[in-house]
Every structure is written in C-alpha cells, then in structure tokens.
Design an enzyme around this catalytic site. Structure first.
Site, PDB file in Angstrom:
ATOM      1  N   PHE A  26       0.941  -1.082   0.190  1.00 19.94           N
ATOM      2  CA  PHE A  26      -0.138   0.088   0.185  1.00 19.94           C
ATOM      3  C   PHE A  26       0.559   1.069  -0.398  1.00 19.94           C
ATOM      4  CE2 PHE A  26      -2.313   3.139   3.512  1.00 19.94           C
ATOM      5  CZ  PHE A  26      -2.943   3.474   2.432  1.00 19.94           C
ATOM      6  N   TYR A 161       5.921  -7.532  16.022  1.00 17.57           N
ATOM      7  CA  TYR A 161       5.527  -6.251  15.277  1.00 17.57           C
ATOM      8  C   TYR A 161       5.923  -5.147  16.291  1.00 17.57           C
ATOM      9  CZ  TYR A 161       3.591  -2.667  11.874  1.00 17.57           C
ATOM     10  OH  TYR A 161       3.369  -1.610  11.601  1.00 17.57           O
TER      11      TYR A 161
END
Ligand code: NAD
Ligand code: UDP
Length: 325
Positions: A26, A161
């Site tokens: 993206f 993450y």
C-alpha cells in the site's frame, strides 16, 4: 506486470536513484509514484507476501522504474555503483497479517533492516526506515511525542511487530552512530487510502467493505479505543520531506484528528449511505486503547501537517473500494 530486466542505459546520470523495499504494498507503491514524480529512478523490491502486483501495474513500461522480486531477509544485491536513497518499507503491517506471519515479521524487521542498512552503507545511500506508532505500544502518554519510550508487551501477539520495529530503529541508529550512514526514521500512524487490500483486516478496509456489502460493521471491544487516521497523500508528502531533511531522530507522521472506533464506524455508515448496523466482537489482545500523534516536530522541522480532512479522504477511499467489492 512486465518486469524490466535491466535499468535503461539512457537514464540521466544526474537522476537520484532510490531503492524502495515493500514496493508492491500500500504505502510502498504510493512512495514509488512520489519518487518518480520527483525525477528519481526507482528500484522497487518485494516478495508479495502481503503486497499486490496490481499496485505497480500502472508502471509497466515506465523506464525509470525497475522491479526486483526478492525477499529482503536474504542478502540484497543491486547492480548499481551508486544508490542515493534506500527506503525500507517491507513488513507485514496489518495486525491480522503480522499475527499470521509472526516469524516473517520479526525477520523482515531485523534481518531485512540489517540487509537494507548494509545496502545503504555499501552504496553511500541515505536510509529511511518506515517505523510505526506501535513503538509506543499501548501508550501511557497521550498524545504520543517522539521522546516517549512506549509501553510494549514484548511477549504478546503484537510483540512480533512492535519489537521488530523497535529493533529496526535501534539498528538504524547504530548504523548512523557507528558507520556514519545518513538515516531517517518515520513513525507512521494509522494511514488509509486506495491500494489497501480489501481483506487486510485493518479497520478502514474492514469497515468500508462491510458497509458497502450491507453487512454489520465489526467493532472490536466496546469501540471506545481511539485512533487518528491520515490520508495516504499527506503521509507520503511528510515522508518525502523527511527524506530531504537533515534530521536523524524519529519523526511522527500522522493526522492528529482523533476519534473512537465506534464513532469511526458510524461515520463510515453515514458516508457510504449504508443500512449496516454495528456488531461488537472481542477486542484483540493488547489492542492500544488510545493513539494520536503529536506532530509538533514534523511541523517545526519539515513544515509539514496534513491537509486532507477525514471525510475527503474517506470519500476517495470509498470510491476506490467500490471498484473492488
Ligand atoms: P503492506 O502490507 O501493504 O506493504 C508491505 C509490503 O512489504 C508488501 O508488499 C509485502 O509483500 C512486502 N514485504 C514484506 N516482507 C517482505 C520481505 N521479506 N521481502 C520483500 N518484501 C516484503 O503494508 P503498508 O501499510 O504499505 O506498510 C508499509 C510499511 O509502513 C511497513 O513497514 C509498515 O510497518 C509501515 N507502517 C504502515 C502503517 C499504515 O498505517 N499503513 C502504519 C505504521 C507503519
Ligand atoms: N478494529 C475494529 N474492527 C475491525 C478491525 C479493527 O474494531 O474489523 C479496531 C481495532 O481493534 C483497533 C482499531 O480498529 O482498535 C484499528 O485497527 P487496525 O487493525 O486498523 O490498526 P491498529 O491501529 O490496531 O494497528
């Protein structure tokens, strides 16, 4: 998509050359467009683990763009004597993606960042790390300033993450301090816009696709947790300005307009004109209760602040998702 085999020999010798990891994602694909628009030659790298070749399809035949299909957790070799910028954007970014890909997420944040920094060092390039507001974890300081060290659970499911990105920041600063690499760190807050994957699980594609289908919007928890959403063109402008600045410490880039997730769901229902209702689902483990960037540093150093309002950005995004649902 057709992949260029070799960089065109006829390219202008003075053109800046940029490498973008995560180019088929993206943000990476919007960054590639921005750099091409500023006269860069761009080498995009991706292994498509969460990316989509369609995000780069419009660049077919563009001689200033070259694509390498490669996993950046393995050694990176680029056949150019000079590279001016390495933008390291490769990483699963949606909570659903990184919960499904925990080891890959840790590896791309650690080994991938090491390889991308090694490339920047070898070629004398400036390195720009896509870091994240997740470095602040479930923040106890609000809004989040860059000097806040965060509240992260290292062994929770989101830790793969958060800690990978915190490691990536530490590695970036070490390459700056020990090897003199020019480094920039952008802490990206929730960003949305065209080219997000419909099913990536993040709240914008989830709510918009549910509203367009007339399905209930799945609000996790009671929906009182907050987020602040930035339109992609604003974010990419901020990152470009940071890449051109001489500032080495992390900079928050995001939109400080904060709202609860329940308010956000109601907004999407109104903007889509949908008859959808709201359905509560269990809150994911360690889901941050509040998030809003303090962008004082970006304003002072980059002269940057967002210009696209939430409704304007959502209208554009809804238009995009209408073509995908
Ligand atoms: P995305 O999933 O759309 O894009 C990530 C891209 O990286 C994908 O194309 C994927 O295939 C690629 N990739 C992952 N591992 C790779 C590997 N080992 N080798 C090569 N390519 C690999 O996500 P995005 O939203 O575009 O996020 C881009 C970057 O920005 C990520 O580093 C993310 O952590 C960061 N970020 C994004 C947001 C946001 O709101 N979008 C917020 C904070 C940080
Ligand atoms: N969320 C939600 N419903 C969904 C997807 C997400 O209520 O279908 C919530 C999620 O729990 C979080 C917020 O929306 O509080 C933003 O989630 P997202 O996955 O977009 O990103 P995060 O900010 O958590 O990284």
């Amino acid at each position: 998509m057709r992949l260029a085999k070799k960089p065109a020999a006829a390219l202008n010798a003075g053109m800046p050359i940029s490498v973008v990891t995560g180019a088929a994602g993206f943000l990476g694909s919007h960054l590639v467009d921005k750099l091409l628009g500023h006269g860069h030659e761009v080498i995009g790298i991706d292994n498509f683990i969460t990316g989509n070749p369609d995000n780069l399809a419009h660049l077919t035949g563009v001689k200033e763009f070259r694509f390498l299909s490669h996993d950046v957790t393995h050694h990176l070799f680029i056949d150019r004597p000079r590279i001016d910028y390495v933008f390291h954007f490769a990483s699963p970014a949606s909570p659903i993606d990184y919960l499904e890909l925990p080891i890959q997420t840790l590896k791309v944040g650690s080994l991938g960042t090491h390889n991308a920094l090694g490339l920047a060092k070898a070629k004398g390039a400036r390195f720009v790390l896509a870091s994240t507001s997740e470095c602040y974890g479930d923040p106890l300081v609000h809004p989040q300033t860059e000097d806040y060290w965060g509240n992260v659970n290292p062994i929770g499911p989101r830790g793969v993450y958060d800690e990978a990105k915190r490691f990536a920041e530490a590695m970036t600063m070490a390459y700056h301090r020990s090897h003199g690499v020019q480094t920039r760190i952008v802490r990206i807050f929730n960003t949305y816009g065209p080219r997000m994957r419909l099913k990536d699980g993040r709240v914008v594609p989830a709510f918009v696709s549910q509203a367009l289908r007339g399905e209930p919007l799945t609000v996790f928890g009671d929906g009182h947790q907050t987020r602040s959403f930035c339109y992609v063109s604003d974010l990419i402008e901020g990152i470009y300005r940071l890449s051109q600045s001489d500032y080495t410490l992390p900079v928050n880039i995001g939109n400080p307009t904060e709202l609860t997730i329940r308010e956000f769901a109601e907004r999407i229902i109104r903007l889509t004109g949908s008859a959808s209702t709201i359905m509560e689902k269990p809150l994911p483990v360690d889901d941050p209760k509040q998030r809003k960037p303090d962008i004082t540093r970006a304003k002072q150093i980059l002269g940057w602040e967002p210009v696209v309002g939430l409704e304007e950005g959502l209208e554009k995004t809804i238009g995009y998702f209408k073509t995908k649902v």
